[in-house]
Motif scaffolding. Structure first.
Motif, PDB file in Angstrom:
ATOM      1  N   ALA A 121       0.842  -1.206   0.000  1.00 19.12           N
ATOM      2  CA  ALA A 121       0.000   0.000   0.000  1.00 19.12           C
ATOM      3  C   ALA A 121       0.873   1.250   0.000  1.00 19.12           C
ATOM      4  O   ALA A 121       1.756   1.409   0.841  1.00 19.12           O
ATOM      5  CB  ALA A 121      -0.934   0.002   1.203  1.00 19.12           C
ATOM      6  N   ALA A 123       0.288   4.355   0.759  1.00 26.37           N
ATOM      7  CA  ALA A 123       0.231   5.226   1.938  1.00 26.37           C
ATOM      8  C   ALA A 123       1.136   4.688   3.043  1.00 26.37           C
ATOM      9  O   ALA A 123       1.794   5.446   3.753  1.00 26.37           O
ATOM     10  CB  ALA A 123      -1.208   5.340   2.432  1.00 26.37           C
ATOM     11  N   ILE A 124       1.177   3.357   3.158  1.00 22.67           N
ATOM     12  CA  ILE A 124       2.028   2.741   4.175  1.00 22.67           C
ATOM     13  C   ILE A 124       3.492   3.003   3.845  1.00 22.67           C
ATOM     14  O   ILE A 124       4.309   3.316   4.721  1.00 22.67           O
ATOM     15  CB  ILE A 124       1.773   1.216   4.260  1.00 22.67           C
ATOM     16  CG1 ILE A 124       0.302   0.930   4.491  1.00 22.67           C
ATOM     17  CG2 ILE A 124       2.638   0.587   5.339  1.00 22.67           C
ATOM     18  CD1 ILE A 124      -0.269   1.524   5.737  1.00 22.67           C
ATOM     19  N   ILE A 127       4.399   6.444   4.887  1.00 25.96           N
ATOM     20  CA  ILE A 127       4.554   6.598   6.337  1.00 25.96           C
ATOM     21  C   ILE A 127       5.841   5.925   6.819  1.00 25.96           C
ATOM     22  O   ILE A 127       6.615   6.501   7.590  1.00 25.96           O
ATOM     23  CB  ILE A 127       3.316   6.023   7.063  1.00 25.96           C
ATOM     24  CG1 ILE A 127       2.103   6.899   6.758  1.00 25.96           C
ATOM     25  CG2 ILE A 127       3.559   5.927   8.563  1.00 25.96           C
ATOM     26  CD1 ILE A 127       0.773   6.242   7.032  1.00 25.96           C
ATOM     27  N   PHE A 131       9.953   7.277   8.641  1.00 24.72           N
ATOM     28  CA  PHE A 131      10.835   6.722   9.682  1.00 24.72           C
ATOM     29  C   PHE A 131      12.204   6.402   9.116  1.00 24.72           C
ATOM     30  O   PHE A 131      13.228   6.713   9.703  1.00 24.72           O
ATOM     31  CB  PHE A 131      10.266   5.424  10.270  1.00 24.72           C
ATOM     32  CG  PHE A 131       8.944   5.584  10.919  1.00 24.72           C
ATOM     33  CD1 PHE A 131       8.599   6.780  11.522  1.00 24.72           C
ATOM     34  CD2 PHE A 131       8.043   4.534  10.949  1.00 24.72           C
ATOM     35  CE1 PHE A 131       7.378   6.929  12.124  1.00 24.72           C
ATOM     36  CE2 PHE A 131       6.811   4.684  11.550  1.00 24.72           C
ATOM     37  CZ  PHE A 131       6.478   5.875  12.133  1.00 24.72           C
ATOM     38  N   THR A 241       1.484  11.372   2.325  1.00 28.24           N
ATOM     39  CA  THR A 241       1.844  10.648   3.540  1.00 28.24           C
ATOM     40  C   THR A 241       3.302  10.884   3.947  1.00 28.24           C
ATOM     41  O   THR A 241       3.637  10.785   5.118  1.00 28.24           O
ATOM     42  CB  THR A 241       1.612   9.133   3.381  1.00 28.24           C
ATOM     43  OG1 THR A 241       2.215   8.697   2.175  1.00 28.24           O
ATOM     44  CG2 THR A 241       0.141   8.810   3.365  1.00 28.24           C
TER      45      THR A 241
ATOM     46  N   LEU B 233      -7.779   0.687   5.913  1.00 30.78           N
ATOM     47  CA  LEU B 233      -6.512   0.490   6.620  1.00 30.78           C
ATOM     48  C   LEU B 233      -5.499   1.593   6.314  1.00 30.78           C
ATOM     49  O   LEU B 233      -4.877   2.147   7.227  1.00 30.78           O
ATOM     50  CB  LEU B 233      -5.920  -0.871   6.246  1.00 30.78           C
ATOM     51  CG  LEU B 233      -6.587  -2.077   6.907  1.00 30.78           C
ATOM     52  CD1 LEU B 233      -6.140  -3.364   6.236  1.00 30.78           C
ATOM     53  CD2 LEU B 233      -6.259  -2.126   8.385  1.00 30.78           C
ATOM     54  N   SER B 234      -5.346   1.918   5.033  1.00 36.36           N
ATOM     55  CA  SER B 234      -4.372   2.952   4.661  1.00 36.36           C
ATOM     56  C   SER B 234      -4.678   4.265   5.361  1.00 36.36           C
ATOM     57  O   SER B 234      -3.785   4.915   5.903  1.00 36.36           O
ATOM     58  CB  SER B 234      -4.391   3.187   3.144  1.00 36.36           C
ATOM     59  OG  SER B 234      -3.690   2.178   2.483  1.00 36.36           O
ATOM     60  N   VAL B 237      -3.917   3.996   9.179  1.00 32.84           N
ATOM     61  CA  VAL B 237      -2.514   4.142   9.567  1.00 32.84           C
ATOM     62  C   VAL B 237      -2.099   5.611   9.466  1.00 32.84           C
ATOM     63  O   VAL B 237      -1.373   6.132  10.312  1.00 32.84           O
ATOM     64  CB  VAL B 237      -1.594   3.260   8.693  1.00 32.84           C
ATOM     65  CG1 VAL B 237      -0.141   3.443   9.100  1.00 32.84           C
ATOM     66  CG2 VAL B 237      -1.977   1.801   8.811  1.00 32.84           C
ATOM     67  N   TYR B 238      -2.599   6.275   8.457  1.00 34.55           N
ATOM     68  CA  TYR B 238      -2.277   7.690   8.273  1.00 34.55           C
ATOM     69  C   TYR B 238      -2.812   8.516   9.450  1.00 34.55           C
ATOM     70  O   TYR B 238      -2.108   9.379   9.991  1.00 34.55           O
ATOM     71  CB  TYR B 238      -2.878   8.174   6.960  1.00 34.55           C
ATOM     72  CG  TYR B 238      -2.541   9.605   6.610  1.00 34.55           C
ATOM     73  CD1 TYR B 238      -1.214  10.005   6.512  1.00 34.55           C
ATOM     74  CD2 TYR B 238      -3.538  10.541   6.369  1.00 34.55           C
ATOM     75  CE1 TYR B 238      -0.899  11.303   6.187  1.00 34.55           C
ATOM     76  CE2 TYR B 238      -3.228  11.839   6.036  1.00 34.55           C
ATOM     77  CZ  TYR B 238      -1.908  12.224   5.946  1.00 34.55           C
ATOM     78  OH  TYR B 238      -1.595  13.507   5.631  1.00 34.55           O
ATOM     79  N   LYS B 241      -0.795   7.948  12.576  1.00 36.51           N
ATOM     80  CA  LYS B 241       0.417   8.752  12.618  1.00 36.51           C
ATOM     81  C   LYS B 241       0.118  10.146  13.159  1.00 36.51           C
ATOM     82  O   LYS B 241       0.918  10.721  13.896  1.00 36.51           O
ATOM     83  CB  LYS B 241       1.006   8.862  11.206  1.00 36.51           C
ATOM     84  CG  LYS B 241       2.400   9.438  11.202  1.00 36.51           C
ATOM     85  CD  LYS B 241       2.872   9.726   9.799  1.00 36.51           C
ATOM     86  CE  LYS B 241       4.152  10.535   9.826  1.00 36.51           C
ATOM     87  NZ  LYS B 241       4.384  11.195   8.544  1.00 36.51           N
ATOM     88  N   TRP B 248       5.735   4.394  17.806  1.00 35.85           N
ATOM     89  CA  TRP B 248       6.330   3.879  16.563  1.00 35.85           C
ATOM     90  C   TRP B 248       6.024   2.407  16.358  1.00 35.85           C
ATOM     91  O   TRP B 248       5.675   1.982  15.257  1.00 35.85           O
ATOM     92  CB  TRP B 248       7.848   4.051  16.574  1.00 35.85           C
ATOM     93  CG  TRP B 248       8.278   5.411  17.021  1.00 35.85           C
ATOM     94  CD1 TRP B 248       8.832   5.736  18.216  1.00 35.85           C
ATOM     95  CD2 TRP B 248       8.163   6.635  16.291  1.00 35.85           C
ATOM     96  NE1 TRP B 248       9.082   7.090  18.276  1.00 35.85           N
ATOM     97  CE2 TRP B 248       8.678   7.656  17.119  1.00 35.85           C
ATOM     98  CE3 TRP B 248       7.672   6.963  15.020  1.00 35.85           C
ATOM     99  CZ2 TRP B 248       8.728   8.985  16.718  1.00 35.85           C
ATOM    100  CZ3 TRP B 248       7.721   8.276  14.619  1.00 35.85           C
ATOM    101  CH2 TRP B 248       8.237   9.278  15.460  1.00 35.85           C
ATOM    102  N   MET B 251       2.542   1.732  15.331  1.00 38.83           N
ATOM    103  CA  MET B 251       2.339   2.120  13.943  1.00 38.83           C
ATOM    104  C   MET B 251       2.938   1.098  12.980  1.00 38.83           C
ATOM    105  O   MET B 251       2.358   0.806  11.939  1.00 38.83           O
ATOM    106  CB  MET B 251       2.950   3.494  13.700  1.00 38.83           C
ATOM    107  CG  MET B 251       2.264   4.212  12.582  1.00 38.83           C
ATOM    108  SD  MET B 251       2.819   5.886  12.396  1.00 38.83           S
ATOM    109  CE  MET B 251       3.300   6.351  14.002  1.00 38.83           C
ATOM    110  N   SER B 255       0.988  -0.995  10.198  1.00 42.82           N
ATOM    111  CA  SER B 255       1.441  -1.072   8.802  1.00 42.82           C
ATOM    112  C   SER B 255       1.504  -2.515   8.332  1.00 42.82           C
ATOM    113  O   SER B 255       1.097  -2.847   7.219  1.00 42.82           O
ATOM    114  CB  SER B 255       2.822  -0.431   8.655  1.00 42.82           C
ATOM    115  OG  SER B 255       2.765   0.908   9.046  1.00 42.82           O
TER     116      SER B 255
END
Lengths: 304, 283
Positions: A121, A123-124, A127, A131, A241, B233-234, B237-238, B241, B248, B251, B255
């Motif tokens: 995905a 968006a994942i 994100i 990190f 994102t 889900l996407s 998670v956003y 955050k 962390w 998250m 993910s």
């Protein structure tokens, strides 16, 4: 045999019409109608959240073309395209040529690995990458420091100079698997005897590559470039994102600009759906123009 | 038939080994970010930022508990599952029917229909999102999963139709005539004769739509702006955050919950993924 009258033809094809109906309704509702409506909305002064909407003609367009943020985002979208597409095309080709070797026993495994980010995905990925590229002990900086490539951590996503190249790099990583698959399909169309001939090492082998194999895969290259170019203009999820267009708008591409003017309120701006639609229409027309241009170029090259 | 260029001669062991090793190193770096998030989902926050190693000291399953219950990922998981499954069914049925008619019959208006379809190929999603949002609001289906599912299915890539049309057009006419002799009508011919033949295309289209529906972001993020309950889900998670930006490990777990199902599906159904992707340039 004379042609049947139109009404009879239509009646005979009644099942055909019934069969195309469901898909046509969906496409009509979610693709065709929205295109029409966005033209109309673009002529309104409308926040999108209230019923009040005022017809203001082309004023939104006038405002957009006079907004420097608009043009910055516009140009940035194209920088993004020209910066990523050639890299993907060339890198994807090189990898495909290697992985098209039957002798390479692990080729299917490598293909799977390189394709893996494609199914993840987006968006994942955006994100997770915040990190990975974090200046505070992020793995990328850890690696660079431990190998002494840099002495101080790099704030990849916080520095206006590095943010766009970093996002572009992630974009290439995310989608390179698709480019590789395109090229593998293209390489499969080269006749086996050409490949057999190209096995010859040295100068003659390279000449075969340039004069025979490349011309065979060229028509594919053009389709691939077209698909990739349009793809590189649709990068909303990744950038939203990863950076949301920041820092200081330095990674704001067109889609982020539209989203920001349409919905986002925490930057202090009022949501303005009408204005965002005008920017969207302007952008859509520009993309369409490029697509048509490339399509024409494709046709011309294919004819040769 | 597959064709290969074996420019690594079988006799040339050195070249073979060097290329293999180079690709192994390359593959490791390539996949590292994904392995990193997988390993981070089992680590403590402290450990995540401690080193580059991928093996956690002990498996911290609580991360998943926090993500699933605390951050509501469980609910978002089922939202995403429902949207994906229902939109796949809608897409396969509607584009299958469309492709069948386009691939096998000619009728007045067919050319116009195809022309309209083709012209929508390169319409960016961002271009239509605002009116779609408005449309769902007006139809009063923006606050439940129906609207999101329909919109996900509605933004159907033309490629699905072309895949079906191409496949149906190659089915021999005799089959259809035999069915007609047996007295089968238009619909029965389609369902009992034609549809079973197209299993490979159904599989390819389903997989592509699963990939699209599960991973989509722009549409769900806009539609669910005011309705956290129907997040996917996407989007979840956003939002995670934004809300718990110091958790962390939680998250990372969220993910992993999002990406693992698709990666597993991909590993088992790779052939169809590849066929679907390559269909775009072969056509």
């Amino acid at each position: 045999m004379h042609k049947k009258p139109l009404s009879k033809q239509i009646y005979d094809a009644r099942w055909c019409y019934l069969f195309v109906l469901p898909c046509s309704i969906l496409t009509g509702m979610f693709v065709i109608y929205p295109i029409g409506m966005s033209w109309y909305f673009s002529l309104l002064d409308w926040s999108g959240f209230t019923k009040e909407a005022k017809f203001i003609g082309l004023q939104n367009y006038y405002e957009a073309v006079n907004d420097e943020f608009f043009w910055d985002a516009f140009i940035r979208s194209f920088i993004f395209m020209f910066g990523t597409v050639p890299v993907k095309i060339v890198l994807g080709f090189i990898i495909a040529v290697f992985l098209n070797n039957q002798v390479l026993k692990l080729a299917p495994f490598f293909r799977t690995v390189i394709f893996m980010p494609v199914v993840t995905a987006i968006a994942i990925i955006g994100i997770v990458m915040t990190f990975v590229f974090s200046p505070f002990n992020g793995p990328a900086n850890k690696f660079l420091m431990s190998t002494n490539l840099t002495s101080a951590p790099i704030d990849f996503l916080g520095n206006p100079d590095t943010v766009l190249p970093t996002v572009m790099g992630v974009y290439v990583w995310k989608w390179l698997g698709i480019t590789m698959m395109y090229w593998l399909a293209a390489l499969q169309t080269v006749p086996q005897d050409v490949y057999d001939a190209a096995k010859i090492d040295g100068a003659e082998g390279y000449r075969l590559w340039i004069h025979i194999i490349l011309p065979i895969v060229l028509p594919f290259a053009i389709v691939i470039i077209l698909v990739e170019a349009v793809g590189a203009l649709n990068v909303f999820p990744l950038i939203e994102t990863m950076t949301a267009g920041g820092p200081f708008f330095s990674s704001e591409v067109m889609e982020i600009y539209i989203f920001r003017t349409a919905f986002v309120t925490d930057s202090g701006t009022m949501p303005r759906l009408g204005y965002a639609c005008a920017a969207g229409v302007f952008w859509g027309v520009a993309v369409l123009f490029i697509t048509v241009l490339q399509g024409l170029w494709m046709r011309r090259t294919r004819r040769i | 038939m597959s064709r290969y260029l074996n420019f690594i001669a079988e006799k040339n062991q050195v070249k073979y080994v060097i290329i293999t090793i180079a690709f192994i190193i390359f593959s490791f770096f390539w996949i590292y970010p994904l392995l990193w998030v997988l390993s981070a989902s089992f680590k403590t926050d402290f450990e995540i930022w401690g080193g580059l190693g991928l093996i956690p000291d002990r498996l911290v399953w609580e991360n998943f508990e926090r993500a699933w219950f605390g951050a509501n990922m469980g609910r978002y998981f089922f939202n995403t599952l429902i949207i994906t499954v229902v939109s796949v069914i809608i897409v396969v049925v509607t584009t299958g029917m469309f492709g069948y008619v386009i691939g096998r019959y000619s009728f007045p208006g067919k050319k116009i229909l195809i022309g309209i379809l083709i012209s929508t190929i390169f319409i960016p999603q961002g271009y239509t999102i605002i009116p779609v949002f408005d449309l769902l609001n007006n139809l009063n289906i923006s606050k439940n999963l129906i609207g999101l599912t329909l919109a996900t299915a509605g933004h159907t890539p033309v490629i699905y139709i072309l895949l079906f049309a191409g496949y149906f057009s190659r089915v021999p006419v005799e089959l259809e005539e035999a069915a007609k002799m047996d007295g089968a009508g238009f619909v029965r011919t389609f369902i009992s004769i034609m549809l079973p033949l197209t299993k490979p295309v159904v599989a390819t289209v389903s997989i592509l739509q699963v990939l699209h529906a599960w991973n989509d972001f722009l549409l769900p993020v806009v539609i669910t702006l005011g309705n956290p309950d129907i997040r996917t889900l996407s989007v979840g998670v956003y939002a995670f955050k934004g809300e718990y930006f110091v958790d962390w490990s939680g998250m990372a777990a969220a993910s992993v919950i999002t990406i693992l199902p698709i990666i597993v599906l991909f590993l088992f159904m790779q052939k169809y993924f590849v066929e679907g992707v390559q269909g775009a340039v072969k056509g």
